[in-house]
Design a protein around this motif. Structure first.
Motif, PDB file in Angstrom:
ATOM      1  N   SER A 100     -13.793 -16.573 -26.645  1.00 32.24           N
ATOM      2  CA  SER A 100     -12.365 -16.609 -26.334  1.00 32.24           C
ATOM      3  C   SER A 100     -12.043 -17.676 -25.302  1.00 32.24           C
ATOM      4  O   SER A 100     -12.759 -17.858 -24.323  1.00 32.24           O
ATOM      5  CB  SER A 100     -11.949 -15.247 -25.767  1.00 32.24           C
TER       6      SER A 100
ATOM      7  N   ARG B 237      -6.392 -12.986 -22.119  1.00 26.21           N
ATOM      8  CA  ARG B 237      -5.932 -11.812 -22.875  1.00 26.21           C
ATOM      9  C   ARG B 237      -5.053 -12.327 -24.007  1.00 26.21           C
ATOM     10  O   ARG B 237      -4.080 -13.034 -23.760  1.00 26.21           O
ATOM     11  CB  ARG B 237      -5.140 -10.865 -21.972  1.00 26.21           C
ATOM     12  N   ALA B 238      -5.420 -11.997 -25.223  1.00 29.44           N
ATOM     13  CA  ALA B 238      -4.661 -12.514 -26.369  1.00 29.44           C
ATOM     14  C   ALA B 238      -4.991 -11.713 -27.621  1.00 29.44           C
ATOM     15  O   ALA B 238      -6.042 -11.077 -27.709  1.00 29.44           O
ATOM     16  CB  ALA B 238      -5.006 -13.991 -26.604  1.00 29.44           C
ATOM     17  N   LYS B 239      -4.017 -11.756 -28.544  1.00 31.59           N
ATOM     18  CA  LYS B 239      -4.324 -11.294 -29.906  1.00 31.59           C
ATOM     19  C   LYS B 239      -4.929 -12.464 -30.655  1.00 31.59           C
ATOM     20  O   LYS B 239      -4.503 -13.608 -30.458  1.00 31.59           O
ATOM     21  CB  LYS B 239      -3.034 -10.886 -30.621  1.00 31.59           C
TER      22      LYS B 239
ATOM     23  N   LEU C   8      -4.786 -14.212 -33.958  1.00 30.00           N
ATOM     24  CA  LEU C   8      -3.924 -14.188 -35.154  1.00 30.00           C
ATOM     25  C   LEU C   8      -4.704 -14.611 -36.390  1.00 30.00           C
ATOM     26  O   LEU C   8      -4.538 -14.047 -37.469  1.00 30.00           O
ATOM     27  CB  LEU C   8      -2.709 -15.096 -34.951  1.00 30.00           C
TER      28      LEU C   8
ATOM     29  N   GLU D  11     -12.506  -7.717 -31.851  1.00 33.91           N
ATOM     30  CA  GLU D  11     -11.824  -7.128 -33.011  1.00 33.91           C
ATOM     31  C   GLU D  11     -10.334  -7.410 -32.932  1.00 33.91           C
ATOM     32  O   GLU D  11      -9.565  -6.553 -32.511  1.00 33.91           O
ATOM     33  CB  GLU D  11     -12.030  -5.613 -33.012  1.00 33.91           C
ATOM     34  N   GLY D  12      -9.938  -8.603 -33.242  1.00 29.04           N
ATOM     35  CA  GLY D  12      -8.511  -8.901 -33.299  1.00 29.04           C
ATOM     36  C   GLY D  12      -7.847  -9.155 -31.954  1.00 29.04           C
ATOM     37  O   GLY D  12      -6.689  -9.507 -31.892  1.00 29.04           O
ATOM     38  N   ALA D  13      -8.579  -8.967 -30.882  1.00 31.37           N
ATOM     39  CA  ALA D  13      -8.010  -9.205 -29.554  1.00 31.37           C
ATOM     40  C   ALA D  13      -9.141  -9.591 -28.616  1.00 31.37           C
ATOM     41  O   ALA D  13     -10.304  -9.239 -28.849  1.00 31.37           O
ATOM     42  CB  ALA D  13      -7.318  -7.955 -29.035  1.00 31.37           C
TER      43      ALA D  13
ATOM     44  N   ASN E 163     -10.155 -10.016 -24.293  1.00 27.97           N
ATOM     45  CA  ASN E 163      -9.740  -9.525 -22.977  1.00 27.97           C
ATOM     46  C   ASN E 163     -10.290 -10.322 -21.805  1.00 27.97           C
ATOM     47  O   ASN E 163     -10.068  -9.963 -20.661  1.00 27.97           O
ATOM     48  CB  ASN E 163     -10.133  -8.055 -22.838  1.00 27.97           C
TER      49      ASN E 163
ATOM     50  N   TYR F 276      -4.376 -17.966 -31.361  1.00 29.03           N
ATOM     51  CA  TYR F 276      -4.196 -16.818 -30.463  1.00 29.03           C
ATOM     52  C   TYR F 276      -2.714 -16.586 -30.201  1.00 29.03           C
ATOM     53  O   TYR F 276      -1.908 -17.522 -30.238  1.00 29.03           O
ATOM     54  CB  TYR F 276      -4.828 -17.098 -29.099  1.00 29.03           C
ATOM     55  N   GLU F 277      -2.382 -15.367 -29.877  1.00 28.55           N
ATOM     56  CA  GLU F 277      -1.080 -15.088 -29.281  1.00 28.55           C
ATOM     57  C   GLU F 277      -1.354 -14.558 -27.876  1.00 28.55           C
ATOM     58  O   GLU F 277      -1.754 -13.396 -27.707  1.00 28.55           O
ATOM     59  CB  GLU F 277      -0.324 -14.026 -30.100  1.00 28.55           C
TER      60      GLU F 277
ATOM     61  N   LEU G 164      -1.281 -12.841 -24.373  1.00 25.05           N
ATOM     62  CA  LEU G 164      -0.591 -11.667 -23.838  1.00 25.05           C
ATOM     63  C   LEU G 164      -0.638 -11.758 -22.311  1.00 25.05           C
ATOM     64  O   LEU G 164      -1.514 -12.413 -21.757  1.00 25.05           O
ATOM     65  CB  LEU G 164      -1.301 -10.385 -24.301  1.00 25.05           C
TER      66      LEU G 164
END
Lengths: 158, 711
Positions: free
Chosen positions: B41, B45-47, B49, B86-88, B90, B118-119, B121
């Motif tokens: 990553s 912190r992100a989703k 996409l 898993e999709g996100a 941290n 990424y989106e 957060l």
């Protein structure tokens, strides 16, 4: 740059051809199977990959193979049978200078390089000579002492 | 082996290590072996996409969350961080997938073409942010993985009756283990079985985590520890994550898969010592005696819980230092932030707590105008006193003897006075720290694990040690052999002790918590004593022993009351420094150290622990600066994160004092972690002495000293 280079490795003339921008560390480990050289950082900071390059203590991870044409290289494997190594080995064992062992072959190379140039170094000279070789276990003093013991042993020409 | 156990011998592994013949995981090769590299990553912190994977050549593989057949969570204390996101994500550096294949250059090319959308957060990046009421909730209701509190005596009454109340807030930074051998594991899938080779402290931790991740029964998994090139806690829980990842990769590719970290990757993404904020509030009566303390400890756990709960507990059980404080409230929180998860590191919560307590003691002594050495001695714990958790100190506490010896060696009492009111550019200072380490697991840990150790005598009279405890530099292979050889009165050469293989050894617990010698060595001692009685029985003889606490232990985990540890090792350190008032560079000039570790199993190996621990502690207190800004480690390379080199180490004068523990082998207590704790607070106290200022933060940085001096 020519297609092939030659250098002396642990006393024997060897040749290398191929990618000249590979790291000396990778060539020695992967092509020549010299696994006593360790990779600790890949940035020339820790000294686990130390080799003797024309008698100098050099990190093989920031030395390119193309740059060693005509040089003389010794790794821990190439000095193991020398009387100088025997003295260093005893001294390191006696001083308790070995813990996890990952830095140790590099420390031996650094020690040999120092003692060859200066058989009776002061503590400060030893500290300078080892400044490019990191040990996270011993706190360094016991390695410095090992070199002092080796220097005081006598009976061997460095 | 007729001499005293402490008499030094040459380590059994010295010569093969010196000659470079010892094989580490990076030196191992298997037919058809593939290499793996991790894609991580870039956001705190992100989703996630989408993940766009380029066309990859034959023989190369992507291994991600879809390749985890069992539970995609690393089992540590709880089901924790995912093996693969898993999709996100941290934290920056969280693993998302592996690229696996035969050529490392091609792997790097593939990685450079992977595009992850990424989106972002809103992220929580510091302890303070996490505890704000309106901050994003990243864990539970309060952004705390755990909160604990314990009370001893009647702190509220004591504070109500106090003559004086003194507050102090103390901060400690990250510390990176920086073992010289980076993290590395190899996974090999063969015949429906999984074998993992790895540089690690806890083969059975990895074993359980892999079985859960694969969804297999544990008997199909085998973990073999490879000679470990330093660990310091950094290879306690972390290798479980990597072991699972290579297991899934090998299962998918049907080939051996090796994952060895680059140094930068290791520094930036593996667990570190928890940064902390510790608030002390101390109540004194009119005689200048401490009657109560209220201590609030906050550890930055990072993005996942990991071992933070138990690290925090050890910190809490060291909160009041070596001082007898009758009324106490200690609160602890492990705070979630979107930063790299923190974990085990030599000392395990204790270094933070002792630093804060020692600085608070210095502060109180300054405020009430009493010599801090006398103030410490006046409050020092002694046999028969109650610990912070109201446990009984049943064994001799030799602080007075240790103190008088270190005063004699270091001349600290006179030097403190002499170093006051200096005016030149270079100023000297001297400081002291007193500390303990609780031996073995915290609280009921040993009673949960019930470690088992086995001795097997072969018909040729050789005896093999079968435990899951590992050599990582500390000398376990030698110390355990010494214990067994001396008990059986046989030559040490007749004792076999291989790197643990879970298919051959019982679970004697992890190689952590300074428990190997005192706990597992104690089991081996009692197994050896039994084996000696049965020595002449025909054929192979096997003796196993399982650990149970001494009967006197009383511990209530709910209320955190009673004996948090079966016994304690103790230390006093003195550090003398010079501070250059032009550059504010701190140079440690000399260190004196006294330790009570019961009886050392080998004096020279113990000295190795002392020297190494003290130098690591000096680094923690001064030059080992690591900051996290915006979720990103700022000192992410070995060039930027500096540890002490040969040029930085001062002379260290150390002594040990015998104080045998009746349940430890030959009287031994714990020793490995103890040695790190005191150097940083003693160094900080020395800087206080040199500059006549108050230090409340480590590492003590030149730029911050300059600011303080200019105020």
């Amino acid at each position: 740059m020519s297609d092939e280079i030659r250098f002396k490795l642990n006393g024997e003339t060897v040749s290398y051809s191929g990618n000249m921008v590979r790291r000396l560390l990778d060539v020695l480990r992967d092509d020549f199977g010299l696994l006593g050289i360790k990779e600790g950082c890949g940035e020339g900071e820790c000294g686990a990959c130390s080799v003797l390059l024309n008698s100098r203590n050099v990190p093989s991870c920031i030395t390119l193979i193309g740059a060693v044409d005509g040089s003389e290289i010794y790794t821990i494997e190439g000095i193991r049978n020398t009387e100088q190594f025997a003295v260093l080995s005893e001294s390191f064992a006696e001083a308790g200078a070995v813990q996890c062992g990952f830095c140790t072959p590099g420390m031996i190379i650094a020690s040999l390089s120092l003692l060859e140039q200066n058989p009776s170094p002061t503590r400060e000279q030893i500290q300078d000579a080892l400044s490019g070789n990191l040990c996270r276990c011993s706190g360094m003093n016991m390695i410095i002492e090992a070199i002092q013991i080796a220097a005081n042993k006598g009976g061997v020409k460095w | 082996m007729n001499e005293k156990i402490s008499e030094s011998i040459v380590r059994v592994d010295a010569h093969t290590k010196i000659g470079g013949q010892t094989k580490y995981v990076g030196d191992m090769k298997f037919d058809g072996m593939l290499y793996a590299k991790t894609v991580r990553s870039l956001h705190p912190r992100a989703k996630i996409l989408s993940i766009d994977i380029p066309d990859i050549p034959d023989g190369y593989f992507i291994v991600d969350k879809n390749d985890v057949p069992g539970k995609n969570r690393v089992k540590i204390l709880i089901y924790d961080q995912p093996f693969f996101a898993e999709g996100a994500v941290n934290y920056i550096g969280e693993p998302i997938l592996l690229v696996v294949g035969p050529d490392r250059d091609i792997i790097s090319q593939i990685i450079s073409q992977i595009d992850i959308e990424y989106e972002p957060l809103p992220a929580v990046l510091t302890i303070e942010d996490a505890l704000l009421e309106n901050s994003p909730r990243i864990y539970g209701q309060d952004n705390c993985f755990v909160s604990h509190e314990y009370i001893k005596g009647e702190p509220d009454d004591a504070f109500a009756n106090a003559d004086k109340i003194i507050d102090g807030e103390y901060r400690t930074g990250y510390q990176e283990q920086l073992y010289i051998e980076p993290q590395g594991v190899i996974g090999i899938y063969e015949n429906h079985r999984m074998t993992i080779y790895g540089s690690m402290q806890c083969p059975y931790y990895a074993h359980r985590a892999i079985a859960e991740g694969l969804g297999w029964s544990e008997d199909k998994v085998r973990v073999i520890q490879t000679t470990t090139g330093g660990a310091f806690g950094g290879k306690e829980e972390y290798p479980s994550l990597l072991s699972g990842q290579v297991a899934f990769a090998s299962l998918k590719t049907k080939k051996p898969v090796k994952l060895v970290f680059d140094r930068d990757e290791d520094i930036q993404t593996t667990t570190k010592r928890h940064p902390s904020v510790i608030h002390h509030r101390t109540a004194l009566d009119s005689n200048g005696t401490i009657i109560a303390a209220d201590i609030d400890i906050k550890f930055d756990a990072g993005a996942y819980a990991g071992l933070s709960d138990v690290v925090l507990q050890r910190g809490m059980f060291c909160a009041s230092g070596v001082y007898n404080i009758p009324n106490l409230r200690v609160r602890g929180r492990a705070v979630a932030t979107n930063t790299v998860p923190n974990g085990a590191f030599r000392g395990f919560g204790a270094p933070q707590a002792f630093f804060a307590m020692d600085m608070q003691i210095e502060k109180i002594a300054r405020i009430i105008g009493i010599n801090s050495l006398d103030f410490r001695l006046k409050h020092a714990l002694k046999k028969g006193d109650r610990t912070c958790t109201d446990g009984l100190l049943r064994h001799d506490v030799k602080i007075p003897e240790m103190m008088s010896r270190i005063e004699e060696l270091s001349d600290i009492r006179d030097k403190i006075k002499k170093f006051k009111s200096q005016t030149g550019r270079i100023r000297k200072g001297i400081g002291l720290s007193m500390f303990y380490h609780g031996c073995g697991f915290t609280g009921n840990g040993e009673e949960i694990i019930h470690g088992t150790a086995t001795l097997r005598k072969y018909p040729d009279s050789k005896v093999e040690i079968l435990t899951s405890n590992v050599e990582m530099g500390q000398g376990a292979l030698t110390a355990m052999r010494k214990i067994v050889a001396k008990s059986l009165e046989i030559p040490i050469e007749d004792v076999i002790y291989e790197n643990p293989d879970t298919s051959r050894v019982p679970d004697s617990g992890p190689t952590v918590a300074s428990r190997t010698t005192v706990i597992v060595g104690g089991l081996l001692k009692s197994a050896a004593d039994e084996l000696k009685q049965r020595w002449n029985e025909p054929g192979e003889i096997e003796v196993s022993k399982t650990y149970h606490h001494p009967k006197y232990i009383e511990w209530n985990q709910e209320t955190m009351h009673g004996d948090a540890y079966p016994t304690y090792s103790w230390g006093i350190n003195v550090v003398e420094v010079e501070v250059d008032t032009l550059t504010y560079e701190i140079t440690p000039k000399k260190v004196w150290a006294i330790f009570d570790v019961g009886v050392p199993i080998d004096e020279r190996m113990m000295r190795g622990q002392i020297e190494g621990g003290i130098v690591q502690g000096l680094g923690y207190g001064s030059i080992e600066v690591m900051e996290n800004i915006g979720g990103k480690i700022q000192q992410g390379t070995i060039t930027d994160y500096t540890i002490p080199t040969a040029k930085d180490v001062p002379e260290i004068v150390s002594e040990m004092l015998d104080n045998p523990y009746e349940y430890g082998p030959f009287g031994a207590k714990c020793s490995g972690e103890l040695t790190l704790i005191g150097a940083a607070p003693a160094l900080a106290a020395a800087v206080e002495n040199a500059l006549e200022i108050e230090i409340n933060k480590i590492p003590v940085r030149p730029e911050e000293l300059l600011e303080k001096m200019e105020l």
